[in-house]
Design a protein around this motif. Structure first.
Motif, short mmCIF file in Angstrom:
data_model
loop_
_atom_site.label_atom_id
_atom_site.label_comp_id
_atom_site.label_asym_id
_atom_site.label_seq_id
_atom_site.Cartn_x
_atom_site.Cartn_y
_atom_site.Cartn_z
N ALA A 1 56.30 96.39 31.65
CA ALA A 1 56.73 96.81 30.31
C ALA A 1 56.96 95.65 29.37
N SER A 2 57.17 94.46 29.92
CA SER A 2 57.62 93.33 29.11
C SER A 2 56.67 92.92 27.99
N PRO A 3 55.33 92.92 28.18
CA PRO A 3 54.47 92.53 27.04
C PRO A 3 54.64 93.44 25.83
N LEU A 4 54.66 94.75 26.07
CA LEU A 4 54.83 95.69 24.96
C LEU A 4 56.22 95.56 24.35
N ALA A 5 57.25 95.39 25.20
CA ALA A 5 58.62 95.25 24.70
C ALA A 5 58.76 94.00 23.84
N MET A 6 58.16 92.91 24.27
CA MET A 6 58.23 91.66 23.49
C MET A 6 57.47 91.79 22.18
N LEU A 7 56.32 92.44 22.22
CA LEU A 7 55.55 92.66 20.99
C LEU A 7 56.34 93.50 20.01
N PHE A 8 56.98 94.55 20.51
CA PHE A 8 57.78 95.42 19.65
C PHE A 8 58.97 94.68 19.07
N SER A 9 59.72 93.99 19.94
CA SER A 9 60.95 93.33 19.50
C SER A 9 60.67 92.13 18.60
N GLN A 10 59.90 91.17 19.12
CA GLN A 10 59.65 89.95 18.35
C GLN A 10 58.74 90.21 17.15
N GLY A 11 57.76 91.10 17.33
CA GLY A 11 56.90 91.45 16.20
C GLY A 11 57.67 92.12 15.08
N GLY B 1 81.12 85.17 19.24
CA GLY B 1 80.02 84.32 19.69
C GLY B 1 79.27 83.71 18.52
N GLN B 2 78.01 83.39 18.78
CA GLN B 2 77.19 82.67 17.81
C GLN B 2 76.95 83.50 16.54
N LYS B 3 77.04 82.83 15.39
CA LYS B 3 76.79 83.50 14.12
C LYS B 3 75.28 83.48 13.84
N LEU B 4 74.68 84.66 13.75
CA LEU B 4 73.25 84.80 13.49
C LEU B 4 73.06 85.44 12.12
N TYR B 5 72.00 85.05 11.42
CA TYR B 5 71.81 85.51 10.05
C TYR B 5 70.55 86.35 9.85
N VAL B 6 69.47 86.04 10.54
CA VAL B 6 68.18 86.66 10.23
C VAL B 6 67.60 87.38 11.45
N HIS B 7 66.46 88.05 11.21
CA HIS B 7 65.70 88.73 12.26
C HIS B 7 66.56 89.77 12.99
N ALA B 8 67.09 90.71 12.21
CA ALA B 8 67.97 91.72 12.77
C ALA B 8 67.23 92.86 13.46
N PHE B 9 66.13 93.31 12.88
CA PHE B 9 65.49 94.56 13.32
C PHE B 9 64.20 94.28 14.10
N PRO B 10 64.12 94.86 15.30
CA PRO B 10 65.11 95.62 16.06
C PRO B 10 65.94 94.70 16.96
N SER B 11 66.93 95.27 17.62
CA SER B 11 67.76 94.49 18.53
C SER B 11 67.01 94.21 19.83
N GLY B 12 66.84 92.92 20.14
CA GLY B 12 66.17 92.56 21.39
C GLY B 12 66.99 92.91 22.61
N HIS B 13 68.32 92.78 22.51
CA HIS B 13 69.19 93.13 23.65
C HIS B 13 69.11 94.63 23.95
#
Length: 274
Positions: A99-109, A132-144
């Motif tokens: 599942a990981s290739p499709l999941a990575m494409l969906f999330s990171q894409g 924890g760490q303050k993050l600003y960009v690339h919100a959608f979608p959540s990779g976690h």
């Protein structure tokens, strides 16, 4: 005339046939429900207000707890959690890998294409709980959330006994939902990010399980050795990689040890060596 021989009964056949059957209804219903909830939040315009309410609700629990829970949605954390299952249920990790290739494409894409600001980039500092760490960009979608629901789909849809799947599903979905919610509790994602990530992760996980049925070589000894080696390497990396949650430092070490032990046990259990 000779009577035709009757095959001897084999107790393993029902279990094998159950494992080989793809539960289509189980694959479709959660994906559609999560996607529907995401669409509802998007159309209602309640994303920001819902985040503020849910983030405030999460602040009633210790920050270290949310930091620990959210670690389970990282790719390294998920691999470490699944590593011990290689010895008895290799199809679970095989499904997640497929599942990981499709999941990575969906999330990171999705992150690169939509490029939506996270809560810390929109809301005033101090107006919400940040862990924890303050993050600003690339919100959608959540990779976690994507990772958590890939794992949930792999476990539930490849559950070895159909009769007990619903019992396992209650606990597994609850844990995956908690990991997804933790991304709101730590102030890293909007509810829409989490719901979309969960829907995409579940869909990718379902496809991974479907592929594992059609590619049984992924559950054979050679593939198990490869997966165990990868899980061993990623669990070792968990000891050194900064995950942005210092409050979960001790849990990160314990989780790494869990993954190292599970991967090592799978390697030592290699039937081709005996």
């Amino acid at each position: 005339m000779r009577r035709p021989s009757i095959p001897a009964p084999n107790d393993s056949l029902p279990a094998a046939s159950e494992a080989a059957a793809f539960p289509l209804a189980w694959a479709l219903v959660p994906a559609l429900l999560l996607a529907g909830l995401a669409l509802l939040v998007a159309l209602s315009g309640s994303n920001t207000q819902l985040f503020i309410k849910l983030n405030a609700a999460g602040s009633s629990l210790p920050p270290a707890l949310w930091a620990t829970i959210t670690l389970g949605g990282s790719v390294l954390g998920a691999l470490a959690l699944l590593a011990p299952t290689l010895k008895t249920q290799p199809r679970w990790l095989a499904s997640a890998f497929l599942a990981s290739p499709l999941a990575m494409l969906f999330s990171q894409g999705g992150k690169q294409y939509f490029d939506i600001m996270r809560p810390a980039g929109v809301l005033e500092p101090g107006s919400f709980n940040l862990i924890g760490q303050k993050l600003y960009v690339h919100a959608f979608p959540s990779g976690h959330a994507t990772t958590a629901f890939v794992v949930a789909a792999a476990l539930i849809l490849a559950w070895p006994r159909a009769a007990t799947r619903w019992r396992a599903a209650a606990g597994i979905l609850g844990l995956a939902g908690l990991v997804a919610f933790s991304r709101i509790a730590v102030g890293a994602h909007w509810p829409l990010d989490v719901l979309a990530g969960a829907a995409g992760g579940w869909t990718a996980g379902a496809i991974g399980v479907w592929l594992s049925i059609r590619l049984p070589a992924f559950s054979e000894p050679r593939s198990i050795r490869i997966m165990a080696t990868i899980a061993l390497a990623t669990s070792l990396a968990l000891l050194f990689v900064d995950i942005g949650q210092p409050e979960a430092h001790l849990y990160r070490i314990g989780l790494a040890a869990w993954g190292i032990g599970g991967a090592a046990a799978a390697l030592m259990n290699d039937p081709e060596r005996s």
